[in-house]
Every structure is written in structure tokens, then in C-alpha cells.
Write a protein that holds these residues in place. Structure first.
Motif, mmCIF file in Angstrom:
data_model
loop_
_atom_site.group_PDB
_atom_site.id
_atom_site.type_symbol
_atom_site.label_atom_id
_atom_site.label_comp_id
_atom_site.label_asym_id
_atom_site.label_seq_id
_atom_site.Cartn_x
_atom_site.Cartn_y
_atom_site.Cartn_z
ATOM 1 N N ARG A 38 -25.881 -51.219 -22.592
ATOM 2 C CA ARG A 38 -25.200 -49.913 -22.444
ATOM 3 C C ARG A 38 -25.978 -49.382 -20.910
ATOM 4 N NH1 ARG A 38 -27.745 -46.256 -24.781
ATOM 5 N NH2 ARG A 38 -25.935 -44.940 -25.437
ATOM 6 N N ARG A 81 -21.193 -44.658 -25.474
ATOM 7 C CA ARG A 81 -20.849 -44.624 -23.862
ATOM 8 C C ARG A 81 -19.282 -43.943 -23.932
ATOM 9 N NH1 ARG A 81 -24.894 -46.248 -20.521
ATOM 10 N NH2 ARG A 81 -23.411 -45.224 -18.822
ATOM 11 N N ILE A 93 -16.472 -51.324 -24.825
ATOM 12 C CA ILE A 93 -17.340 -50.167 -24.396
ATOM 13 C C ILE A 93 -18.536 -49.942 -25.297
ATOM 14 C CG2 ILE A 93 -17.430 -47.501 -23.903
ATOM 15 C CD1 ILE A 93 -14.419 -47.448 -23.462
ATOM 16 N N ALA A 127 -16.985 -48.066 -19.598
ATOM 17 C CA ALA A 127 -17.716 -49.560 -19.359
ATOM 18 C C ALA A 127 -17.389 -49.815 -17.838
ATOM 19 C CB ALA A 127 -17.288 -50.427 -20.009
ATOM 20 N N GLU A 170 -22.376 -52.013 -16.743
ATOM 21 C CA GLU A 170 -23.001 -50.844 -17.263
ATOM 22 C C GLU A 170 -22.139 -50.658 -18.520
ATOM 23 O OE1 GLU A 170 -24.248 -46.382 -16.001
ATOM 24 O OE2 GLU A 170 -23.669 -47.788 -14.682
ATOM 25 N N GLY A 171 -22.598 -50.028 -19.613
ATOM 26 C CA GLY A 171 -21.765 -49.697 -20.627
ATOM 27 C C GLY A 171 -21.087 -50.453 -21.262
ATOM 28 N N SER A 186 -30.537 -51.016 -25.330
ATOM 29 C CA SER A 186 -29.530 -51.964 -24.458
ATOM 30 C C SER A 186 -30.226 -53.359 -24.031
ATOM 31 C CB SER A 186 -29.474 -51.165 -23.239
ATOM 32 O OG SER A 186 -28.566 -52.151 -22.090
#
Length: 797
Positions: free
Chosen positions: A15, A69, A65, A72, A9-10, A789
Motif C-alpha cells: 500500500r 487505495r 490495487i 496503483a 505504490e498501492g 503494508s
């Protein structure tokens, strides 16, 4: 290491949260358009393990990252040797870049945290997989741009990789352990040698000498034992004679001390005088007691002084109460007369007040208008006609007003006088009642006193009786004082007699004690009559018996001196024997000194025997440790890096080149093989050019990819067979791009080789945008590039 699940995630293009499930995917391809994030999946996998990605500098983590955001997150679940683990890392933006401090490695089965910081996780993963970051990205993950790293690496770098993969450090550790054991054995052998040096005294000759000294000392001890009864008899004779001399001397001295006490003759006269004084004082004591009893009898026959004094007080009190009663009666008569006058005045004022009220009523009736005018107020309505009153008539204008006012004033004056008269009546009545109460109390007290004085003597007679009682009490007091004085004098006389008697008793006790001390010598018997005669007889006997005991003391001392001389001579002889035998008594008893010497000699002999046995043990130990040190040294030499390890590395590289050549020959359609030059660099045998041998760096891009792939596949296949027990196992391999440069036939050959590698129980992951290759694998992870994303979908063929 086998991947199980990846959650990101991120992270770069991802993203939003994305989960990739690798369960059951032994051979898979990650496909998708360029820039969608295919390589980022492998980057996330490597970052979760080592905190870095191959394509970036290890310290540069901020670029991973996702745009927009703040952090991460990567969570990677994997298995090693059948046990599952979870690696978690978080990258957060900072003002100067990013931080990766938050990281942990857990055991999936129970959640136990194995590492809790970024560095700890990296070290734990390297230890768990047997590979550091560089080795992992060389033989497990082959990222873009670094596919040919193993092919082109320097021999020394490639050797370090193989040492790590094959755990050839095991042999270095074995060699180190062998050297340590050799050193320890050598030290133990040296210790045994030092101990042998300390036991050099323990020889057979020393043991024989010690044994001979034990025999000599034991013989001396036996001789001393035979002499002991003789010496003990002499000592006993000496002690008995000395005791006898002391006893005779003590007897003579006790006889010298017997003399008649100087104060004995005056004791009889003092005793007679004391007895005469006691008799005289006893007579005086009896006479004084009789006089005291007679005075008590006289006083007992007279009335009680307390009763006479109480009657005197009662009579005086009655006289005073009678006077008080007369005075109260006079006051009461005056008060009763005043009360009667006040009542008469009150009745007269009441009659006058009634006449004044009647007069006022008649005046008001006769002059009613004037009375009404008195209640009028200007401006207020009239109580009769209810019309407003404009002016109040003046009182002085009517002659009758004065008559009404005079009648009212007379009435008010009488009312005030009547109030005063009434108050005077009440006050007089209260005063009269108070006097009557006081009179009753005094009368009752007089009645009580008269009852107590009934039968009492008259004052004149009472005075005579009081004087008689006082004289009798004075006589009794004098008699009592005389009695106490006589008693005290008699007691003092008796005490003096007791002291004289006690002194006489002490004299007799002293005589008995003196005689008892010499009773064994046969003194004359006591007469129990005249103490002076008894003392004189005892003293004369003592002076006559003393010479006999003094002579006995001299004879006993002579016997004691003779026995002592014999004992000292024998003791001196034995001491000389001891010195000759090497035993110095040093002020001690010879028997004890020899006994201690025998014990020491026996202990020394035993110590030498035990030391000889210990020396034999140390000699065996030194020989055994020397043998062990030689064996361990030889093992360490054989296992050194320039011996056994080099042989194993040469064998591993040879096997790797042979396996890679077989794969490359198939992939290149028989055009190429691999070999090594004299410096262990990879060379290519070009079969198309009469088996020309040239550097692998001269290959084209597509040829380099085939050669690198052949090495990677051979390495994955050969490590398990060549590695030491417990070394790293290459259970997975991930290939990133490079397939686009292959022609269809070569691509088909490469695909078949990869499929065969996956069928051998390894996880093989391909990252490619070549559709034909992706369609051949059973599982595909399709990466789609979305608006905000990227996403990943698992597709099963």
C-alpha cells in the motif's frame, strides 16, 4: 532485459511506496512468509512492461490495487543491450472496475518518450525485447502454477516461441524480400520485352532504306540549289518589269490629273477688292482714334468729377451738422436752467430737514418718559429698573405723544423729498454732460469739414463745373465707341484680305506640288507672275507627254509576263521532280519542302540507328533481369518455412533437448533424460526402468519441476548461440516457487545449477520460502508483512 530499479505504490500488498534496487544483483532471492507479497514483486515487474500479470485475466486489473487505495503505481527501470529504459503504468479505480490508460515508456538517458499510451507501451516493449507477453511469461518469468508450461506445450506453440526467440522471422523476411526482388526483376524484364516489341522496326534493312532515301533527297536538294539562281533571276526580271510598268502607268495617270482649277480666275478680282477695303477702313480707324484722343484731352482739362462730387457731399453734410449744433445748444441751455433749479430745491430741503431734526429732538427731550415707554415690551425687564414690565402704557393717554409723532413724521417726509431732489440733481448733471459731449463731437466734425471745403468753389460755380465734366465724359464715351467700331471694321477687312491671300498662297502651293510630282518628267518652268498662265502652260504640256508613258507601261508589262511564264514552267518541272521523290510541297516552296524532307529523312535514319542501339541495351537488360529473377526465386525457395526455417527449428529443438537432458540428468541424479517423439512432443527416458520412454506429463510434481527447470536453464543458455543476429537475448530469468518439493540433495544440485547460470552473466531471480536456498544466494530481498503494508529490505550475504 536486466532489471535495475522497481518502484511500487498501492500495488497488492504494498500500500505504501516501496523501492527495490536490483543494481549489482545478478543472482538474488526474494524471500518472506506466505502472503507477504513475494510474487507481487514479479507481477509488478511484468505489469510495468506489458500491462498485465500472469496470474490474472489480462482485462482484470482492479484486483492489483491495494485495499483502500484509489490507484496503483509502478515504475520499472531496466536495460536492454546496455541502454536503460523506464516503464511507468498507473491503475485507477472506476465505477465499473479500473483503467490503465496512463502509461509511458521513456529512454532513461534523455527522458525521450518512446510510447505514450497503454497499448503503445506494450507494443514498444514487445518490439524492444523481441518477446510478447505469452513468450515472456514462458521463458523469462516462470510464475507459480505455470512453471511446466514450456514442457507441456503443444509442438506448434513451442515452435512459435522458438521462432520469436531465435528471430527466425528474419529468414521469412529475407524470403519475402527475395520474392519481391524476383517479382521486380521479372517486371523489369517484361518491361524490357515490351520496349523491344516497340523497337521492332529498328532493323538493318530499315536503316539501309532510310540511308538510301537520305541520299536521294540530298541529290534532289542539290539540283534545286542549282536551279535557284535561274529562278531568282527570272523572278527579279519579272518584278523589275512589273515595277517599271507600274511606274509608267502612275506617270501617265499623274499627267491626266493636271488641269487648270475652275476657281482660279475669280481669285485676282477678290484680292483687289479686299485690298481696297483694307485701305478705306484703315483711314476711318485713324480718324476715329484722333476723335477719341481729342475727347480725352477735353476731359483731362476739367476738374475731377470725383472731387466735385466729394465737395458737394461735404457741403451738404456741413449744413446738416450746423443745424444739429444749434439744436444741441438750445437743449443744453434748457438743461443747465433745470439743473440750477434742482440744486436750489435740494438746498432748501436740506435747511428744512435740519429744522425738523431740531424740532424732533426738542419734543423727545421734553417727553422722555413717553419715549422710554415706547421701547417697553410686556413681560420683558425695564431698561432702567430691570423689573419686569407688567403693562405697557398707552400712547394716546399722554397728550405729548402726538407732538413727538408729528415731529418724526415731518422729518421722515423731508428726508424722502430730499432723496428725490438729490436724484434729480444727479440725473440733470448726467444729461448736461451727455449734451456737452455731443456738442463737442459735432463741433469737431464742422471744423474738419471747414478745413476740407477751404478753397472749394461756391455751390453755383460747382454746379456749372459738374455739368461741364459730365458732358465731356459723355463725349469721350461716344468717341471711344466709334474708335472701337472703326478698329473692328478695319480688323475684319484685314482678316478678309488675309483669307484671300491665303487662298492665293494655297493655289500657288498646289501648283508647286502638282509640278513637283512630275518634275522628273521635265515640265515647263513657272513664270512666278500670272498664276493662271502658269497653270495653262503646265496643263498643255501634260496632255502632250501622256501617250509616251502609256506606251512604255505596255512594253514593261509584256516583259514581265514573259519572265513569269518561264519561271512558272521551271517551278512546275521542279515540283514534279519533288513529287516523284515522294515530297509533296503542298503549296509550300519546293526548296523548303525538300529541305524539310531531307531533315526528316536524316532524323528518321538517326532514330532507327538510336533505336537499334536502344534495342541492344534492352535485350541485355532483359537477360540480366531474367537471371536476377531466377536467382531471387531460388533464394526465396530455399528460405521458405518448410525448408531452411524448419531445418533451423529442428536444429534448435535438438540442441535444446540435448542441453536440457544434460541438466536434468544431473538434477535427477542420473534417473532421467529428455527426448522427442515423432510429433516433437517432449518425452522422458526413465533410466531406472531400463530406459523406458514415456510422456513428460507422467512425471510427478517434483519430477516435473526438475524437468521444467532443466528446460528453462537450457533455453536461457542456448538462445544466444542459436538466435539470428538481433534476436531476443534471455539476459534474465525469474523462478517463482517449486523448490519446496525438492529433497535436500536435489535442492543442492538445483542451487548449484542456478549459481552456475548466474555466473554466466545472466540475472537470475528466485522466489522461495525455502530458507536453505535463500541463504545460498549473495543477495536477498526480504519481504515483511506489516500491519498496513508490506516492506522489502535488501540483504547482502
Amino acid at each position: 532485459m536486466r532489471p535495475t530499479r522497481l518502484e511500487i505504490e498501492g500495488f497488492t500488498a504494498f500500500r505504501d511506496p516501496v523501492t527495490i534496487d536490483f543494481e549489482g544483483a545478478d543472482l538474488f532471492a526474494i524471500t518472506g512468509p506466505t502472503g507477504a507479497g513475494k510474487s507481487s514483486i514479479i507481477d509488478a515487474l511484468v505489469f510495468a512492461l506489458y500491462g498485465a500479470i500472469p496470474r490474472l485475466d489480462r482485462r482484470a486489473v482492479a484486483p492489483i490495487i491495494a485495499l483502500g487505495r484509489a490507484e496503483a503505481r509502478v515504475r520499472f527501470t531496466f536495460s536492454v543491450g546496455g541502454e536503460a529504459y523506464v516503464g511507468v503504468r498507473v491503475v485507477r479505480r472506476t465505477k465499473t472496475g479500473a483503467t490503465t490508460k496512463e502509461a509511458r515508456l521513456e529512454r532513461a538517458a534523455d527522458g525521450e518518450v518512446l510510447a505514450g499510451s497503454a497499448d503503445e507501451v506494450s507494443y514498444a516493449v514487445a518490439d524492444l525485447l523481441g518477446l510478447d507477453f505469452d513468450h515472456f511469461t514462458t521463458c523469462v518469468v516462470l510464475p507459480q502454477g505455470q512453471f511446466a508450461r514450456l514442457l507441456h506445450e503443444e509442438p506448434r506453440t513451442r515452435q512459435d516461441l522458438l521462432v520469436s526467440l531465435l528471430d527466425l522471422g528474419l529468414y521469412a523476411r529475407l524470403a519475402s524480400a527475395a520474392r519481391q526482388r524476383a517479382s521486380a526483376a521479372q517486371q523489369r524484364a517484361e518491361v524490357a520485352g515490351h520496349l523491344l516489341d516497340k523497337l521492332a522496326f529498328a532493323t538493318a534493312a530499315a536503316a539501309a532504306t532510310a540511308e538510301g532515301r537520305v541520299a536521294a533527297l540530298e541529290e534532289l536538294q542539290r539540283e534545286l540549289s542549282r536551279s535557284r539562281p535561274v529562278l531568282e533571276d527570272l523572278l527579279r526580271t519579272e518584278q523589275e518589269a512589273a515595277s517599271e510598268a507600274d511606274a509608267a502607268t502612275a506617270r501617265a495617270r499623274s499627267l491626266v490629273a493636271i488641269v487648270v482649277p475652275a476657281d482660279l480666275r475669280g481669285r485676282a478680282a477678290a484680292l483687289a477688292a479686299a485690298r481696297t477695303e483694307v485701305e478705306r477702313r484703315a483711314t476711318e480707324e485713324v480718324q476715329a482714334q484722333h476723335a477719341s484722343d481729342a475727347a480725352e484731352a477735353v476731359l483731362a482739362s476739367l476738374p475731377s468729377l470725383a472731387e466735385l462730387q466729394a465737395a458737394e457731399r461735404d457741403h451738404a453734410e456741413r449744413s446738416g451738422l450746423a443745424q444739429r449744433r444749434s439744436a444741441i445748444r438750445a437743449q443744453l441751455a434748457e438743461r443747465q436752467a433745470a439743473e440750477a433749479a434742482a440744486v436750489a430745491t435740494q438746498a432748501a430741503l436740506e435747511d428744512e430737514l435740519n429744522h425738523a431734526v431740531d424740532a424732533l429732538d426738542r419734543a423727545r427731550w421734553e417727553h422722555r418718559a413717553l419715549d422710554l415707554a415706547a421701547s417697553l415690551v410686556a413681560g420683558k425687564p425695564c431698561p432702567v429698573c430691570r423689573q419686569p414690565v407688567h403693562e405697557v402704557p398707552g400712547r394716546d393717554e399722554h397728550g405729548a405723544a402726538r407732538a413727538v409723532e408729528a415731529a418724526a413724521a415731518a422729518k421722515a417726509d423731508l428726508e424722502a423729498r430730499l432723496v428725490g431732489a438729490t436724484r434729480a440733481v444727479r440725473e440733470g448733471e448726467a444729461a448736461r454732460l451727455q449734451l456737452e459731449t455731443r456738442l463737442g463731437s459735432v463741433t469737431e466734425s464742422l471744423v474738419d469739414l471747414d478745413a476740407r471745403l477751404a478753397g472749394a468753389p461756391e455751390p453755383a460755380e460747382r454746379g456749372a463745373r459738374l455739368r461741364a465734366v459730365e458732358e465731356a465724359e459723355a463725349a469721350r464715351a461716344h468717341a471711344r465707341r466709334a474708335d472701337r467700331a472703326a478698329r473692328a471694321t478695319a480688323a475684319a477687312a484685314r482678316a478678309q484680305l488675309e483669307q484671300v491671300l491665303a487662298a492665293e498662297t494655297a493655289d500657288r502651293r498646289r501648283f508647286a506640288e502638282v509640278r513637283d510630282r512630275v518634275a522628273a518628267l521635265g515640265p515647263p518652268a513657272a513664270g512666278h507672275g500670272d498664276l493662271v498662265s502658269d497653270w495653262q502652260q503646265l496643263a498643255a504640256w501634260a496632255q502632250g507627254a501622256r501617250p509616251q508613258h502609256e506606251a512604255a507601261a505596255e512594253q514593261a508589262r509584256a516583259r514581265a509576263a514573259e519572265a513569269a511564264a518561264q519561271r512558272r514552267a521551271r517551278t512546275r518541272e521542279l515540283a514534279e521532280r519533288c513529287v516523284a521523290a515522294g515530297v509533296e510541297p503542298g503549296g509550300r516552296d519546293s526548296f523548303e519542302a525538300v529541305a524539310d524532307a531531307v531533315a526528316e529523312a536524316r532524323s528518321a535514319h538517326t532514330h532507327i540507328i538510336e533505336a537499334m542501339e536502344e534495342a541492344a541495351t534492352h535485350r541485355r537488360e532483359a537477360a540480366e533481369q531474367a537471371r536476377r529473377a531466377e536467382t531471387a526465386t531460388a533464394l526465396a525457395t530455399h528460405l521458405s518455412a518448410n525448408h531452411f526455417e524448419k531445418w533451423v527449428l529442428d536444429e534448435a529443438v535438438g540442441a535444446l533437448v540435448a542441453a536440457a537432458t544434460e541438466v536434468l540428468f544431473d538434477l535427477s541424479g542420473g534417473d532421467y533424460s529428455l527426448t522427442l517423439d515423432e510429433r516433437a512432443n517432449f518425452m522422458v527416458v526413465d533410466h531406472r526402468c531400463a530406459d523406458e520412454v514415456r510422456s513428460a506429463k507422467t512425471l510427478s510434481g517434483g519430477e516435473t519441476f526438475l524437468a521444467s527447470l532443466a528446460l528453462a536453464l537450457a533455453l536461457a543458455d542456448q538462445v544466444g548461440e542459436l538466435a539470428a543476429d538481433g534476436a531476443a537475448r534471455l539476459e534474465s530469468i525469474f523462478l517463482d516457487e517449486g523448490f519446496g518439493s525438492l529433497d535436500p540433495d536435489t535442492l543442492d544440485t538445483v542451487a548449484a545449477a542456478i549459481e552456475e547460470l548466474g555466473a554466466r552473466g545472466r540475472t537470475v531471480g528466485l522466489i522461495t520460502h525455502v530458507a536453505e536456498l535463500g541463504e545460498r544466494v549473495p543477495v536477498r530481498f526480504v519481504v515483511d508483512k506489516g500491519a498496513g503494508s508490506s516492506t522489502v529490505n535488501r540483504v547482502v550475504a
